[in-house]
Enzyme design. Structure first.
Site, PDB file in Angstrom:
ATOM      1  N   HIS A 158       0.897  -1.340  -0.019  1.00 39.48           N
ATOM      2  CA  HIS A 158      -0.009   0.043   0.052  1.00 39.48           C
ATOM      3  C   HIS A 158       0.973   1.175  -0.194  1.00 39.48           C
ATOM      4  CE1 HIS A 158      -3.413  -2.786   1.166  1.00 39.48           C
ATOM      5  NE2 HIS A 158      -2.366  -3.212   1.929  1.00 39.48           N
ATOM      6  N   SER A 279      15.759  21.308 -16.086  1.00 38.22           N
ATOM      7  CA  SER A 279      14.452  22.074 -16.286  1.00 38.22           C
ATOM      8  C   SER A 279      15.013  23.468 -16.895  1.00 38.22           C
ATOM      9  CB  SER A 279      13.833  22.488 -14.977  1.00 38.22           C
ATOM     10  OG  SER A 279      13.076  23.793 -15.047  1.00 38.22           O
ATOM     11  N   LYS A 285      16.537  21.765 -10.774  1.00 41.97           N
ATOM     12  CA  LYS A 285      15.914  20.530 -11.045  1.00 41.97           C
ATOM     13  C   LYS A 285      16.678  19.419 -12.010  1.00 41.97           C
ATOM     14  CE  LYS A 285      12.410  19.464 -10.838  1.00 41.97           C
ATOM     15  NZ  LYS A 285      10.852  19.821 -11.684  1.00 41.97           N
ATOM     16  N   ASN A 287      15.452  15.902 -13.641  1.00 45.32           N
ATOM     17  CA  ASN A 287      14.353  15.252 -14.074  1.00 45.32           C
ATOM     18  C   ASN A 287      14.437  13.801 -14.392  1.00 45.32           C
ATOM     19  OD1 ASN A 287      12.685  17.535 -13.123  1.00 45.32           O
ATOM     20  ND2 ASN A 287      12.843  18.411 -15.312  1.00 45.32           N
ATOM     21  N   GLU A 292      10.178   8.487 -16.898  1.00 45.17           N
ATOM     22  CA  GLU A 292       8.859   8.938 -17.137  1.00 45.17           C
ATOM     23  C   GLU A 292       8.130   8.586 -18.588  1.00 45.17           C
ATOM     24  OE1 GLU A 292       8.430  12.951 -14.719  1.00 45.17           O
ATOM     25  OE2 GLU A 292      10.147  12.928 -15.672  1.00 45.17           O
ATOM     26  N   GLN A 324      -5.202  -4.229 -43.344  1.00 44.59           N
ATOM     27  CA  GLN A 324      -4.032  -3.272 -43.891  1.00 44.59           C
ATOM     28  C   GLN A 324      -3.706  -2.641 -42.523  1.00 44.59           C
ATOM     29  OE1 GLN A 324      -3.264  -1.728 -47.752  1.00 44.59           O
ATOM     30  NE2 GLN A 324      -3.717   0.231 -46.780  1.00 44.59           N
ATOM     31  N   LYS A 327      -0.610  -3.190 -39.473  1.00 45.45           N
ATOM     32  CA  LYS A 327       0.711  -3.025 -39.325  1.00 45.45           C
ATOM     33  C   LYS A 327       1.409  -1.800 -38.374  1.00 45.45           C
ATOM     34  CE  LYS A 327       0.628  -4.993 -43.753  1.00 45.45           C
ATOM     35  NZ  LYS A 327      -0.784  -5.072 -43.612  1.00 45.45           N
TER      36      LYS A 327
HETATM   37  N1  ARG Z   1      -1.571  -3.859 -48.629  1.00 43.87           N
HETATM   38  C1  ARG Z   1      -2.292  -4.803 -48.122  1.00 43.87           C
HETATM   39  C2  ARG Z   1      -2.335  -4.965 -46.625  1.00 43.87           C
HETATM   40  O1  ARG Z   1      -1.513  -4.690 -46.165  1.00 43.87           O
HETATM   41  C3  ARG Z   1      -1.780  -6.016 -49.080  1.00 43.87           C
HETATM   42  C4  ARG Z   1      -2.883  -7.025 -48.951  1.00 43.87           C
HETATM   43  C5  ARG Z   1      -3.757  -6.465 -50.353  1.00 43.87           C
HETATM   44  N2  ARG Z   1      -4.841  -7.522 -50.447  1.00 43.87           N
HETATM   45  C6  ARG Z   1      -5.970  -6.866 -51.215  1.00 43.87           C
HETATM   46  N3  ARG Z   1      -6.873  -8.014 -51.401  1.00 43.87           N
HETATM   47  N4  ARG Z   1      -6.335  -5.952 -51.337  1.00 43.87           N
HETATM   48  O2  ARG Z   1      -3.181  -5.832 -46.147  1.00 43.87           O
END
Ligand code: ARG
Length: 464
Positions: A158, A279, A285, A287, A292, A324, A327
């Site tokens: 605590h 600072s 200071k 930091n 952080e 897509q 990513k």
């Molecule tokens: N750039 C697309 C992705 O990142 C690749 C696959 C595209 N496939 C499609 N059927 N349009 O998912």
């Protein structure tokens, strides 16, 4: 659209330029280019191996892809939005280099199984790198722990002083978290390392491909059993994001402790100039920006996990362009985890110093030996709950009189209970209080020594 139509003749007019930009992923999936090239080379080799294309054509494709790789590495190949994505960009450049045979590369393949393959190859690599970083981080924790078995630090529950600890024991708690992170990544890897290549757009292909052959070339452990699942599964990315989130949980807990420890209120560590900033207005200071930032960056990784779960929820089979969106969050999580692990490792290794003298004083200035007084009586036959109540009263009167337990006279102790003897002072000294917690996994020095040996063995054995 742009100069050259990427897809079929079915389309009569070009994409609106804003829509082309909206649709394109090249600005971020360029990160996958090395894996795309490797995946395409394996595919070309398989096409030749199975006789779908000739041996010479296979060799031309592989050599052409090598050239694309070189051009990319030399900064000569920098595809723009007109290429849409990394897959089209590579195929287009390949065809410019090797001529019409380049147009055979995409036989028996779709971008759907291609992008899944690339992402898995990327993540497999990154997971290995993160695992190596975790090992480095653990190594630094062990180095500091080994030097500080008998350095005491207040232990909290605590955020109130609870019982003193060996500093090594405290650090080994983070070692264990990192160990689970390492093991979790190994486990996630098993499901990352499955090949979707050859699943085609969604249904497989009419060509006599050999999926095991490409899987072997790309060092996948296995292949997807179902083509629909193969092109649309992103469980592996979600699992990675879970593992990444837990790494960030652990790093941010340590970060928070370092921030507290470096404050004037705790004064347990000093931050060195190499890892602290000043600072712009307050000259005094210093930091703790590194911990952080680690604490703050945790949020984006959690966010990416949430985003990925939402992307997948309710998505009909099989590939949808929603995928897509997998990513950027994945790449950012990988980069964030790597940067935070590196920063925390540097911080521990060379950016902070434990103020051992101050820590030694800190454990003498509180009532964190109260349990040990109760244990003392309990070991001499007084029922624990009774002992606990007696010591509670002693603490109350000591607070009122401004004393600590070590300041009470033997007379005073014996008025509390006749079982007290002169050895009470030794029993409640911080060093003894820690040493005595010798149950398995406890902070007793003998236990900590054992734990250090086990931890060293753990990191050296399983360093695959
Ligand atoms: N750039 C697309 C992705 O990142 C690749 C696959 C595209 N496939 C499609 N059927 N349009 O998912």
């Amino acid at each position: 659209m742009t100069k050259e139509q990427t897809w079929s003749q079915r389309f009569e007019s070009a994409l609106h330029p804003a829509i082309a930009r909206f649709n394109a992923s090249i600005n971020f999936d360029i990160e996958l280019i090395e894996y795309d090239l490797t995946g395409s080379q394996a595919h070309a080799q398989m096409l030749a191996h199975t006789g779908i294309i000739s041996k010479e054509e296979g060799e031309q494709l592989i050599a052409g892809l090598d050239q694309v790789r070189q051009e990319y590495r030399q900064g000569k190949f920098q595809p723009g939005v007109d290429a849409e994505d990394v897959h089209f960009a590579v195929e287009r450049r390949l065809t410019e280099i090797v001529g019409d045979v380049g147009k055979k590369l995409h036989t028996a393949r779709s971008r759907n199984d291609q992008v899944g393959t690339d992402t898995r190859l990327y993540l497999r690599d990154q997971i290995q790198q993160i695992k190596n970083q975790l090992r480095e981080f653990q190594g630094i924790l062990l180095n500091i722990a080994e030097k500080n078995v008998e350095t005491l630090i207040p232990g909290y529950t605590h955020l109130q002083r609870a019982q003193p600890l060996s500093l090594a024991h405290h650090l080994l708690a983070y070692f264990q978290m990192a160990q689970r992170d390492w093991e979790r990544l190994s486990d996630v890897s098993r499901r990352v390392n499955i090949s979707p290549l050859g699943c085609g757009a969604l249904a497989g292909t009419t060509f006599p491909i050999d999926r095991h052959y490409t899987a072997k070339l790309l060092k996948f452990d296995n292949i997807y059993a179902n083509s629909l699942d193969g092109v649309s599964d992103r469980d592996f990315a979600i699992e990675f994001l879970c593992a990444a989130s837990l790494i960030m949980v652990h790093l941010s807990r340590l970060a928070e402790e370092v921030i507290l420890w470096s404050s004037e209120e705790f004064r347990f560590v000093t931050l060195k100039d190499s890892c602290a900033t000043g600072s712009s207005i307050m000259p005094q200071k210093k930091n703790p920006d590194v911990p952080e930032l680690v604490r703050g960056k945790t949020g984006r990784v959690f966010g990416h996990l949430q985003a990925m779960l939402v992307i997948m929820k309710g998505l009909p089979l099989a590939y949808n362009k929603d995928l897509q969106e997998d990513k950027e969050g994945l790449f950012d999580s990988v980069n964030t985890v790597k940067a935070c692990l590196q920063a925390m490792t540097i911080l521990l290794e060379s950016g902070l110093e434990f103020r051992t003298q101050r820590l030694g004083e800190a454990v003498t200035e509180d009532f964190s030996n109260a349990t040990d007084v109760a244990d003392y009586l309990a070991a001499r036959g007084v029922p624990f709950r009774e002992a606990y109540n007696l010591v509670g009263k002693v603490v109350k009167t000591s607070i009122a009189t401004g004393k600590l337990l070590k300041d009470l006279t033997l007379d005073e102790w014996q008025q509390v209970h006749p079982a007290f003897a002169a050895d009470i002072y030794q029993a409640i000294s911080p060093h003894q209080v820690v040493a005595a917690r010798n149950s398995y996994g406890g902070t007793g020095f003998a236990q900590v020594h054992e734990a250090l040996i086990a931890a060293r063995a753990q990191v050296s054995q399983e360093s695959e």
